[in-house]
Write a protein that holds these residues in place. Structure first.
Motif, short mmCIF file in Angstrom:
data_model
loop_
_atom_site.label_atom_id
_atom_site.label_comp_id
_atom_site.label_asym_id
_atom_site.label_seq_id
_atom_site.Cartn_x
_atom_site.Cartn_y
_atom_site.Cartn_z
N SER A 100 6.33 4.56 9.30
CA SER A 100 7.70 4.41 9.81
C SER A 100 7.82 3.31 10.86
O SER A 100 8.89 2.73 11.03
N ALA A 101 6.74 3.03 11.59
CA ALA A 101 6.81 2.01 12.64
C ALA A 101 6.50 0.61 12.12
O ALA A 101 6.67 -0.37 12.85
N ASP A 102 6.10 0.53 10.85
CA ASP A 102 5.73 -0.78 10.30
C ASP A 102 6.98 -1.55 9.90
O ASP A 102 7.96 -0.98 9.40
N THR A 103 6.99 -2.84 10.12
CA THR A 103 8.11 -3.69 9.73
C THR A 103 7.90 -4.14 8.29
O THR A 103 7.29 -5.17 8.02
N LEU A 104 8.40 -3.35 7.36
CA LEU A 104 8.19 -3.63 5.94
C LEU A 104 9.20 -4.66 5.45
O LEU A 104 10.35 -4.66 5.85
N GLN A 105 8.76 -5.51 4.56
CA GLN A 105 9.64 -6.48 3.93
C GLN A 105 9.99 -6.03 2.51
O GLN A 105 10.11 -6.81 1.60
N SER A 106 10.15 -4.73 2.33
CA SER A 106 10.53 -4.21 1.02
C SER A 106 11.29 -2.91 1.26
O SER A 106 11.47 -2.46 2.38
N ASP A 107 11.73 -2.31 0.14
CA ASP A 107 12.47 -1.06 0.21
C ASP A 107 11.57 0.13 -0.05
O ASP A 107 12.05 1.20 -0.44
N PRO B 75 0.81 -1.23 0.00
CA PRO B 75 0.00 0.00 0.00
C PRO B 75 0.84 1.27 0.00
O PRO B 75 0.48 2.26 -0.65
N LEU B 76 1.96 1.26 0.73
CA LEU B 76 2.80 2.45 0.78
C LEU B 76 3.30 2.83 -0.61
O LEU B 76 3.34 4.00 -0.98
N LEU B 77 3.70 1.83 -1.40
CA LEU B 77 4.20 2.13 -2.73
C LEU B 77 3.12 2.80 -3.59
O LEU B 77 3.39 3.74 -4.33
N GLY B 78 1.88 2.31 -3.47
CA GLY B 78 0.80 2.93 -4.22
C GLY B 78 0.61 4.39 -3.84
O GLY B 78 0.39 5.25 -4.71
N GLU B 79 0.71 4.70 -2.55
CA GLU B 79 0.56 6.09 -2.11
C GLU B 79 1.72 6.94 -2.61
O GLU B 79 1.53 8.08 -3.03
N ILE B 80 2.93 6.39 -2.56
CA ILE B 80 4.10 7.13 -3.06
C ILE B 80 3.92 7.49 -4.52
O ILE B 80 4.14 8.64 -4.94
N ARG B 81 3.50 6.52 -5.32
CA ARG B 81 3.34 6.76 -6.75
C ARG B 81 2.26 7.79 -7.03
O ARG B 81 2.41 8.66 -7.91
N GLU C 123 2.77 10.49 4.99
CA GLU C 123 2.60 9.08 4.66
C GLU C 123 3.80 8.25 5.16
O GLU C 123 3.63 7.17 5.74
N LEU C 124 5.00 8.76 4.95
CA LEU C 124 6.19 8.05 5.41
C LEU C 124 6.24 7.96 6.93
O LEU C 124 6.66 6.95 7.50
N TRP C 125 5.82 9.02 7.61
CA TRP C 125 5.78 9.00 9.07
C TRP C 125 4.78 7.96 9.57
O TRP C 125 5.05 7.21 10.51
N ALA C 126 3.64 7.89 8.88
CA ALA C 126 2.60 6.95 9.31
C ALA C 126 3.07 5.50 9.18
O ALA C 126 2.67 4.63 9.96
#
Length: 475
Positions: free
Chosen positions: A382-389, A343-349, A377-380
């Protein structure tokens, strides 16, 4: 409100050679037409030839070719080595790569390019285009990097290293192709000695086939030929002067120019060859027109550059895994095959597109809004343990946006008198000439025009001076 991201077609074009020759013009134009309507602004990924002393000339030729022959605008990425990704300038390169609807890469050294891209955001960004929208056109040396492993061409053919594989980007795994991609497949430059298979020849390739990763096979693309893959349609078409070859342990099946088939059919052909059956290139939909280029042939092997030193090891062990591998996963770390990505990548794009639209409209307030939205969005997340870059991807995008705003601010912070000064001085010179020629109406017209624009004029015995009432500087 951040708008939804417009969906681009997902296109992968793999050229065996001729990437800036007349033979491939029709193929390039087809890609551009699929990305239209409107002018297409692409990015030339110049890493493969970045070490060459004539890199600037090579890039200029490619830009001219796309402008004059293809009808598209290419910007040079300026990514000649991994060091170019450092600092704000590197963030700008990442942002350009993320935003480009078309990315083109061609001649140079595959092993040099792979070393420069390793551990950077480049492999995931390329995978992102194949998963979420965009066109990749990779040819010659760049095409060699796409598979699970690649051929260190110069090191083997010119330096005399033992034949071995080097880990590739493995971008093709996400579309179901576990292959060693070999361009220049039908090369005949050697004359009296065998230079087929990108200068390997039959003896070396036969040896290397036994050292491929499990389940992998050879996918060869002839010179002045292209394998054109529409990932949305899951369709593969061969175009150009030659063909594409599927090879498994010495058994081969050829797909000729003009043939089209479902993309999974390529893997089926490989399975048939592995089982001992005579694979055939024809499948459902075979024979659809692919469009062949025509005309002049470029110098054989011109896309393969000298000077790169590859990793030396035996067989697949030399690869040490795909180059795209990072702590967050492989080249497809942003986007798992068959998904829309995290989901984060979609928001970034979406935010990136909003920022670009605001920049085109010169809407600074909306640009600032996009920066703040991305920061939130990045702050929101930041605490998530993402398995991507994706977080790294977002931070690079945020820094690039701030840098672009800084460039605009630098222009806006300039002394207004310094900006308009040359134009005012020119107008006053014309006024002085009119007065000397006793064209007083013309002279008064120039003065009245400057005053209407907010320029204060003072006539003195020594000549005319001017100032902007709201500025500290005067002339």
């Amino acid at each position: 409100m951040i708008p939804r991201l417009p969906q681009l077609p997902r296109l992968l074009t793999i050229m065996g050679s001729g990437e800036t020759a007349p033979t491939m013009v029709k193929v390039h134009r087809s890609v551009v037409e699929h990305l239209g309507p409107g002018e297409v602004h692409g990015l030339l990924l110049d890493t493969p030839f970045g070490f060459q002393t004539n890199a600037t000339e090579i890039a200029a030729r490619a830009v001219t070719y796309f402008r004059d022959s293809v009808g598209a605008t290419l910007e040079v990425a300026g990514l000649r080595g991994s060091g170019d990704l450092d600092g704000p300038a590197g963030d700008t390169i990442v942002a350009k790569l993320a935003g480009a609807p078309l990315v083109f890469a061609g001649p140079g050294s595959p092993t040099y390019a792979l070393r420069q891209w390793q551990g950077t955001l480049v492999p995931p960004l390329l995978a992102e285009k194949l998963a979420l929208g965009g066109a990749l056109t990779f040819a010659s040396a760049a095409a060699l990097t796409l598979g699970a492993v690649t051929v260190p061409v110069y090191e083997v053919y010119k330096v005399g290293e033992d034949p071995h594989w080097v880990g590739g980007l493995d971008l093709l795994a996400a579309i179901g192709l576990n292959v060693a991609l070999i361009p220049h497949y039908d090369n005949a430059e050697g004359g009296t000695h065998d230079t087929r298979f990108c200068y390997l020849g039959e003896q070396r390739l036969a040896k290397l086939e036994h050292e491929l990763p499990e389940g992998a096979f050879v996918l060869g693309v002839d010179e002045h030929s292209a394998l054109c893959i529409d990932l949305d349609e899951q369709r593969a078409t061969v175009a150009g002067h030659g063909g594409v070859t599927v090879r498994v342990l010495g058994r081969s099946a050829r797909i000729e120019a003009g043939e089209a088939m479902a993309l999974p059919r390529i893997v089926e052909i490989a399975d048939e060859l592995a089982s001992g059956h005579a694979g055939t290139g024809r499948g459902k939909g075979a024979g659809e027109a692919a469009g062949a280029g025509g005309g002049l042939a470029e110098e054989a092997g011109g896309g393969l550059a000298e000077g790169a030193r590859g990793a030396a090891a035996d067989g697949v062990a030399a690869a040490d895994g795909a180059v795209g591998s990072t702590d967050g996963g492989g080249a497809d770390a942003f986007v798992a095959p068959g998904s829309d990505g995290p989901p984060l990548l979609g928001e970034i794009r979406r935010i990136e597109e909003s920022f670009r639209a605001a920049r085109r409209a010169s809407d600074v307030a909306a640009m600032v809004g996009a920066v703040l939205a991305l920061d939130d969005e990045l702050w929101a997340w930041s605490a998530d343990t993402l398995q991507s870059d994706a977080l790294d991807r977002g931070r690079a995008s945020l820094r690039a946006m701030v840098a672009e705003l800084g460039e605009l601010a630098e222009l806006g912070a300039r002394d207004p008198a310094g900006v308009v000064g040359p134009f005012v001085e020119l107008a006053l010179a014309l006024r002085d000439a009119a007065r000397r020629e006793r064209r007083f109406a013309d002279a008064d017209g120039v003065r009245d025009g400057l005053v209407a624009l907010g320029v204060e004029i003072n006539d003195t015995p020594e000549g005319s001076t001017w100032r902007l009432p709201d500025a500290d500087t005067a002339g």
